[in-house]
Structure formats: structure tokens, C-alpha cells
Design an enzyme around this catalytic site. Sequence first.
Site, PDB file in Angstrom:
ATOM      1  N   GLU A 121      -6.932   9.594  11.202  1.00 19.28           N
ATOM      2  CA  GLU A 121      -5.842   8.678  11.563  1.00 19.28           C
ATOM      3  C   GLU A 121      -4.471   9.305  11.288  1.00 19.28           C
ATOM      4  O   GLU A 121      -3.568   9.239  12.118  1.00 19.28           O
ATOM      5  CB  GLU A 121      -5.999   7.382  10.744  1.00 19.28           C
ATOM      6  CG  GLU A 121      -4.975   6.321  11.038  1.00 19.28           C
ATOM      7  CD  GLU A 121      -5.287   5.483  12.266  1.00 19.28           C
ATOM      8  OE1 GLU A 121      -6.456   5.075  12.420  1.00 19.28           O
ATOM      9  OE2 GLU A 121      -4.365   5.234  13.060  1.00 19.28           O
ATOM     10  N   ASP A 174       0.822  -1.228   0.000  1.00 10.83           N
ATOM     11  CA  ASP A 174       0.000   0.000   0.000  1.00 10.83           C
ATOM     12  C   ASP A 174       0.849   1.268   0.000  1.00 10.83           C
ATOM     13  O   ASP A 174       0.637   2.174  -0.795  1.00 10.83           O
ATOM     14  CB  ASP A 174      -1.054  -0.003   1.128  1.00 10.83           C
ATOM     15  CG  ASP A 174      -0.499  -0.076   2.533  1.00 10.83           C
ATOM     16  OD1 ASP A 174       0.711  -0.370   2.714  1.00 10.83           O
ATOM     17  OD2 ASP A 174      -1.270   0.177   3.482  1.00 10.83           O
ATOM     18  N   SER A 215      -9.081   0.618  14.869  1.00 10.67           N
ATOM     19  CA  SER A 215      -9.084   2.090  14.848  1.00 10.67           C
ATOM     20  C   SER A 215      -9.866   2.612  13.647  1.00 10.67           C
ATOM     21  O   SER A 215     -10.684   3.527  13.784  1.00 10.67           O
ATOM     22  CB  SER A 215      -7.666   2.644  14.863  1.00 10.67           C
ATOM     23  OG  SER A 215      -6.928   2.140  13.786  1.00 10.67           O
ATOM     24  N   ASP A 231      -7.422   0.713   5.119  1.00  5.20           N
ATOM     25  CA  ASP A 231      -8.290   0.312   6.228  1.00  5.20           C
ATOM     26  C   ASP A 231      -9.613   1.075   6.226  1.00  5.20           C
ATOM     27  O   ASP A 231     -10.683   0.501   6.402  1.00  5.20           O
ATOM     28  CB  ASP A 231      -7.575   0.550   7.574  1.00  5.20           C
ATOM     29  CG  ASP A 231      -6.293  -0.245   7.676  1.00  5.20           C
ATOM     30  OD1 ASP A 231      -6.068  -1.110   6.807  1.00  5.20           O
ATOM     31  OD2 ASP A 231      -5.509   0.008   8.613  1.00  5.20           O
ATOM     32  N   GLY A 254      -5.383  -3.989  18.816  1.00  2.69           N
ATOM     33  CA  GLY A 254      -4.001  -4.462  18.907  1.00  2.69           C
ATOM     34  C   GLY A 254      -3.750  -5.788  18.219  1.00  2.69           C
ATOM     35  O   GLY A 254      -2.672  -6.349  18.351  1.00  2.69           O
TER      36      GLY A 254
HETATM   37  P1  NG1 Z   1      -1.611  -3.664  10.204  1.00  2.47           P
HETATM   38  O1  NG1 Z   1      -0.459  -4.444  10.738  1.00  2.47           O
HETATM   39  O2  NG1 Z   1      -2.799  -4.527   9.886  1.00  2.47           O
HETATM   40  O3  NG1 Z   1      -1.945  -2.472  11.053  1.00  2.47           O
HETATM   41  C1  NG1 Z   1      -0.011  -2.308   8.544  1.00  2.47           C
HETATM   42  C2  NG1 Z   1      -0.394  -0.953   7.936  1.00  2.47           C
HETATM   43  C3  NG1 Z   1      -1.058  -1.183   6.561  1.00  2.47           C
HETATM   44  C4  NG1 Z   1      -0.112  -1.968   5.667  1.00  2.47           C
HETATM   45  C5  NG1 Z   1       0.287  -3.273   6.388  1.00  2.47           C
HETATM   46  C6  NG1 Z   1       1.295  -4.074   5.614  1.00  2.47           C
HETATM   47  C7  NG1 Z   1      -0.981   0.716   9.637  1.00  2.47           C
HETATM   48  C8  NG1 Z   1      -2.084   1.304  10.464  1.00  2.47           C
HETATM   49  N1  NG1 Z   1      -1.352  -0.277   8.800  1.00  2.47           N
HETATM   50  O4  NG1 Z   1      -1.175  -3.058   8.750  1.00  2.47           O
HETATM   51  O5  NG1 Z   1      -1.364   0.065   5.977  1.00  2.47           O
HETATM   52  O6  NG1 Z   1       1.032  -1.215   5.329  1.00  2.47           O
HETATM   53  O7  NG1 Z   1       0.863  -3.005   7.676  1.00  2.47           O
HETATM   54  O8  NG1 Z   1       0.752  -4.480   4.404  1.00  2.47           O
HETATM   55  O9  NG1 Z   1       0.167   1.119   9.709  1.00  2.47           O
END
Ligand code: NG1
Length: 393
Positions: A157, A36, A125, A169, A119
Site C-alpha cells: 500500500e 494512527d 484495498s 488496516d 470507496g
Molecule cells: P479511511 O478514511 O477509513 O481510509 C483514513 C486513513 C487511516 C486513518 C483514518 C483516520 C488511509 C488509507 N486511511 O481512513 O489510516 O488515518 O483516515 O483515523 O489513509
Amino acid sequence: MSAERAAATYRRAFGEDPAVVASAPGRVNLIGEHTDYNGGDVLPMALSLRTSVAVGPSTDALSHAVSEQSPRVGAFSPTGPSRSSAWWDYVAGTMLALGTAGVAPRPLRIAVASDVPSGAGLSSSAALEVATAFALNAWSGGGLDARTLARVAHRAETEFVGVPCGIMDQYVSSLAREGHALLVACDREEATLVPMAATVLIFDTRTPRSLRTSAFAQRRHECEIALRAIQRNEPAVRWLSRASEEQVRRATMDEIVRKRALHVVRETARVAACVRTLRETGRLAGDSMYASHASLRDDYQCSTPELDWFVDRAQETRGVTGARLTGAGWGGCAIAAGAPGPLRQLADSAMEPFATQYRRRPRFWMSAASDGARVDVLRENLVGGATAMTLNP
Ligand code: NG1
């Protein structure tokens, strides 16, 4: 249902019914990991786990926020909240961001109830931000569409809470539809629904994601270095995800950085392959999921022994067709795809051996692709006064 619990929490805290209740789901990313922020494609789906927000007018100049889950009660200025690092920052930030989209901030009472664990990497969030945005928008006349509300939640965010994440998200929490995954092209912020009949098992290893922040920042940095190296030969390449394997190979860069870049480029191709298979068969491409995990483990180096353990076990379970870590890695959750029976069997049979080996009790959920945000109850309209309208009662 979390909507009823949010309304009940509101009544308990404030002694009257809320004016509006809205809800939004958590999500898992089916494939497209660490693509992303490199301008690539991701394929998340909304979970059946939801967060609900009940809202009504405040009787003083402050907004007041309560949660079914937390004893901590928030009070903040609707027009100039300061960041408190408490759970209501997501609510306060969304109210503020809505102001820039034309929904005037005013003092509110808010009650939250959620089935999305925080978490665990399931985007609790975004669910809270998006549910808040939908509730306040409906209450003020419903002038903003789901995409605009997703962008509002994303601003909360990034600008208020201060997490520099991509749009995935908030997009999936707002725009998802039951029976569909959501393909998001992050460079164009374009979202397309892809029919999907599959059920997914989410397995939470419950390992703390302690390395996550520092290692994540390091990977982002390595990806920037790789892009700059490619651009020396090919100035037209704007995003690492959109480079070809050949361009990555030709560029001069450190071999570790090249491994990171190859993961990003190949993962983007795997998303396309997965979307093709979904369109043709309605099923998730298990081979792409296993290949994604291997690449995250070996080239991006963001897996853990616990996540690898689960994926190996999935691979040995008859009827389970694919598995991989989901989210950033360095702990958190893995997913598996296949028929519901074998998935449940995998979850049940993994519990005890996992707990014995890693001294942690994992959690699991089964979910089909679910609906995005919706307004569950709307009793009165902030602009027009009481309208006694009810949606989705
Ligand atoms: P998670 O670990 O689900 O929060 C994080 C990033 C995503 C994406 C993924 C890796 C945040 C809030 N989310 O996801 O945007 O980069 O890692 O694909 O940082």
C-alpha cells in the site's frame, strides 16, 4: 461466500480450478480517529464482509488478474510490475512486497471476488492486499506468520500503490478474531485482541469524499506543527498522541492547531476508556463514541452535515447507545452501536428521510466482530508440487 465466487470467477476466466483461495475482511474503526499517524491507539474490528483471492500458475511469463466486479483484466510482470492505477496494483504490489520477505515472485493467475464495497472507507484495498498475501504465502509453503503478512500488505500500500497510511488496516485484516476488537498501538505497532460481543451498524452516507485528500494532508501538517511546538518545551515527547492535555495547553501554537492537537490527545484517552469498558462489560462505550464524534466535528472539523445528521438521529433512537463518523471523515461512513433490533430500526427509519433530504440513497450493513484473513482452500503447494491438501473446504 466470496471464496466460492472467487473460485468460480477463476474457473470461468482460466478454464481450471485455482490452487489456493484465501480471504480477508474489510474493517471499521470503532474509535481512535486521526490518532494512527500521530502514533496513538486505534480500535478497529474486522467486518463479516470479505474479499477472496483465488490463485494458480500462469502459463506464460506474465501474471493475469481478473475480478468478478470489474471488466478490466490485468496483465503484469511478476518481478517488475509498473503502477497502473488499476485495481490489480494491490495484487501486483503485494506480490512484489512478498518477494522482499522471501516468497519468490512468479507468474500467476488471480481471480478476485469481494463483498467489501470500494470507496466507502471500509478498507477494501487492505482486504485485497492481505488476502493476496495469505494466498501466496500458503501456496509457497506457508512460512510467514499473520503479522509479517500484514506488514507485507502494508508495504504494498505505501510503497507500490503510494498511499502513506498507518498499519491499522492491514493489521486488523490479518490479525482480527471473531468476537474481538483489535487494539493497535501505532507507535509500537503492537496489537492486542479485546473481547467484544457488540453488533455494529455501518451507515454509508454515499457522499463523495472529495475534500478528503487535501484536507487530510492539511490536518497531518497541522499535527506536525503542534508536535514541534510541544517539543520546544518537552523534547522527550515523540508522538502527538502521547502528549498530555497540559502539554498541549502550555505550548505556543495557533488556536486552530491547538484544537487539532486537543482532539488527538483526548481521542487517544477515549480509546483507553473504551477498551476498559469493553473488558468490563463486553459493550462499546456509547458516551465515548458520541464524544469522539463531537470532537471530530468541532475540533478536527472533518465531519459533514450528512454524518452529523445520522449521529443526531442515532442519539434520538431508543436502544442505540453510541454513534460516530468512522474513517477520515469528509463523507463516507458512520457507525452506531447498541442492540441489533434498535440498530436495524435506526437504519430502516433513516433511509427515506436521508434520501429525501440529501438526494442520495444511503447503504447500511450490520456486522459483529469477525475473523481476520484465512486460507479457505489449498489444493497444491508451489514449492512441494501437488499435495492435495484442503483447508476450510
Ligand atoms: P479511511 O478514511 O477509513 O481510509 C483514513 C486513513 C487511516 C486513518 C483514518 C483516520 C488511509 C488509507 N486511511 O481512513 O489510516 O488515518 O483516515 O483515523 O489513509
